[in-house]
Enzyme design. Sequence first.
Site, PDB file in Angstrom:
ATOM      1  N   ASP A 175       0.832  -1.208   0.000  1.00 34.80           N
ATOM      2  CA  ASP A 175       0.000   0.000   0.000  1.00 34.80           C
ATOM      3  C   ASP A 175       0.865   1.257   0.000  1.00 34.80           C
ATOM      4  O   ASP A 175       1.962   1.263   0.558  1.00 34.80           O
ATOM      5  CB  ASP A 175      -0.904  -0.014   1.236  1.00 34.80           C
ATOM      6  CG  ASP A 175      -2.045   0.986   1.120  1.00 34.80           C
ATOM      7  OD1 ASP A 175      -2.297   1.497   0.007  1.00 34.80           O
ATOM      8  OD2 ASP A 175      -2.673   1.279   2.150  1.00 34.80           O
ATOM      9  N   ASN A 205     -10.833  -3.369  -6.045  1.00 31.38           N
ATOM     10  CA  ASN A 205     -10.088  -2.324  -6.766  1.00 31.38           C
ATOM     11  C   ASN A 205     -10.717  -1.944  -8.106  1.00 31.38           C
ATOM     12  O   ASN A 205     -10.355  -0.924  -8.695  1.00 31.38           O
ATOM     13  CB  ASN A 205      -8.615  -2.729  -6.977  1.00 31.38           C
ATOM     14  CG  ASN A 205      -7.769  -2.585  -5.728  1.00 31.38           C
ATOM     15  OD1 ASN A 205      -6.785  -3.304  -5.549  1.00 31.38           O
ATOM     16  ND2 ASN A 205      -8.126  -1.670  -4.835  1.00 31.38           N
TER      17      ASN A 205
HETATM   18  C1  FPP Z   1      -2.022   0.255  -3.294  1.00 31.30           C
HETATM   19  O1  FPP Z   1      -1.573   1.570  -3.412  1.00 31.30           O
HETATM   20  C2  FPP Z   1      -1.587  -0.512  -4.418  1.00 31.30           C
HETATM   21  C3  FPP Z   1      -2.402  -1.116  -5.336  1.00 31.30           C
HETATM   22  C4  FPP Z   1      -3.865  -1.079  -5.302  1.00 31.30           C
HETATM   23  C5  FPP Z   1      -1.859  -1.837  -6.437  1.00 31.30           C
HETATM   24  C6  FPP Z   1      -0.659  -2.634  -6.086  1.00 31.30           C
HETATM   25  C7  FPP Z   1       0.120  -2.713  -7.299  1.00 31.30           C
HETATM   26  C8  FPP Z   1       1.451  -2.664  -7.393  1.00 31.30           C
HETATM   27  C9  FPP Z   1       2.399  -2.630  -6.287  1.00 31.30           C
HETATM   28  C10 FPP Z   1       2.075  -2.617  -8.681  1.00 31.30           C
HETATM   29  C11 FPP Z   1       1.509  -3.588  -9.597  1.00 31.30           C
HETATM   30  C12 FPP Z   1       1.874  -4.967  -9.279  1.00 31.30           C
HETATM   31  C13 FPP Z   1       1.977  -5.840 -10.265  1.00 31.30           C
HETATM   32  C14 FPP Z   1       2.245  -7.257  -9.996  1.00 31.30           C
HETATM   33  C15 FPP Z   1       1.858  -5.374 -11.650  1.00 31.30           C
HETATM   34  P1  FPP Z   1      -2.644   2.729  -3.432  1.00 31.30           P
HETATM   35  O2  FPP Z   1      -2.848   3.114  -4.847  1.00 31.30           O
HETATM   36  O3  FPP Z   1      -3.874   2.303  -2.710  1.00 31.30           O
HETATM   37  O4  FPP Z   1      -1.877   3.837  -2.645  1.00 31.30           O
HETATM   38  P2  FPP Z   1      -2.525   4.965  -1.730  1.00 31.30           P
HETATM   39  O5  FPP Z   1      -3.164   4.267  -0.559  1.00 31.30           O
HETATM   40  O6  FPP Z   1      -1.328   5.767  -1.326  1.00 31.30           O
HETATM   41  O7  FPP Z   1      -3.489   5.728  -2.593  1.00 31.30           O
END
Ligand code: FPP
Length: 233
Positions: A15, A63
């Site tokens: 996250d 998501n």
């Molecule tokens: C959470 O950060 C992350 C995600 C919902 C996606 C996770 C994806 C990756 C680490 C990269 C992709 C992975 C692969 C295998 C391609 P957030 O967007 O919720 O961050 P925030 O809470 O700061 O908004």
Amino acid sequence: MSASHIPHHVAIIMDGNGRWAKSRLRPRTEGHRQGVEALNRVVEAAARAGIERLTVFAFSSENWRRPAAEVSMLMKLFAQALRRWCEPLAEAGVRLRVIGDRTAFSDTVREAIAENEAATAGGTKMELVIAANYGGRWDCCQAASECAAAGLEMTPENIGRFMSVPDVDLLIRTGGECRISNFLLWQSAYAEIYFTDALWPDFGEDDLKEALRWYEGRERRFGRTSEQLRNGG
Ligand code: FPP
């Protein structure tokens, strides 16, 4: 760290990509790109540390509610990463497996998954499990259905055999939030849970080592008392 203290199964809620990007006045998509690079580093570090299975939450069943452009970018990134990782993972002996409901993915994503899983199938050093369109409640339901279809009694042991992955030893969540967000609900029943404020794109080998050191200091009692454990019970 002695091998006996290394968790067999580590799971990570990655996250903080969005906040990482926002703090640099960059688009959220850049945060996700850097998130993939962080995952690269952590996979290598986990294999070096002797972890047998690493399960990461790449995309939850919730998501899809994000803005369409972000979802589409995440899907593109997922397919690209899967293709890019075929060779290096195979060379490193890391077997990749995707868990979650694949039916919602495009043909491109499904093909990239199949390609990577086939290319890395022989890996014995570590299993990298990518949870995509995954939800812990979905996993419990699919396991219960499979259990029923196999004509087995609904016991925790029997249902557990059909869960997408086995029990988790150490669950790490980056980004400062203290919740499980419908990740490995069943499998985290006795997991040690480590929360860190580090944003996922900043997470690296030193952070993983710190989490492993913290884990080493935990007493895992599984319902027993400390005294029983000291007496070998
Ligand atoms: C959470 O950060 C992350 C995600 C919902 C996606 C996770 C994806 C990756 C680490 C990269 C992709 C992975 C692969 C295998 C391609 P957030 O967007 O919720 O961050 P925030 O809470 O700061 O908004």
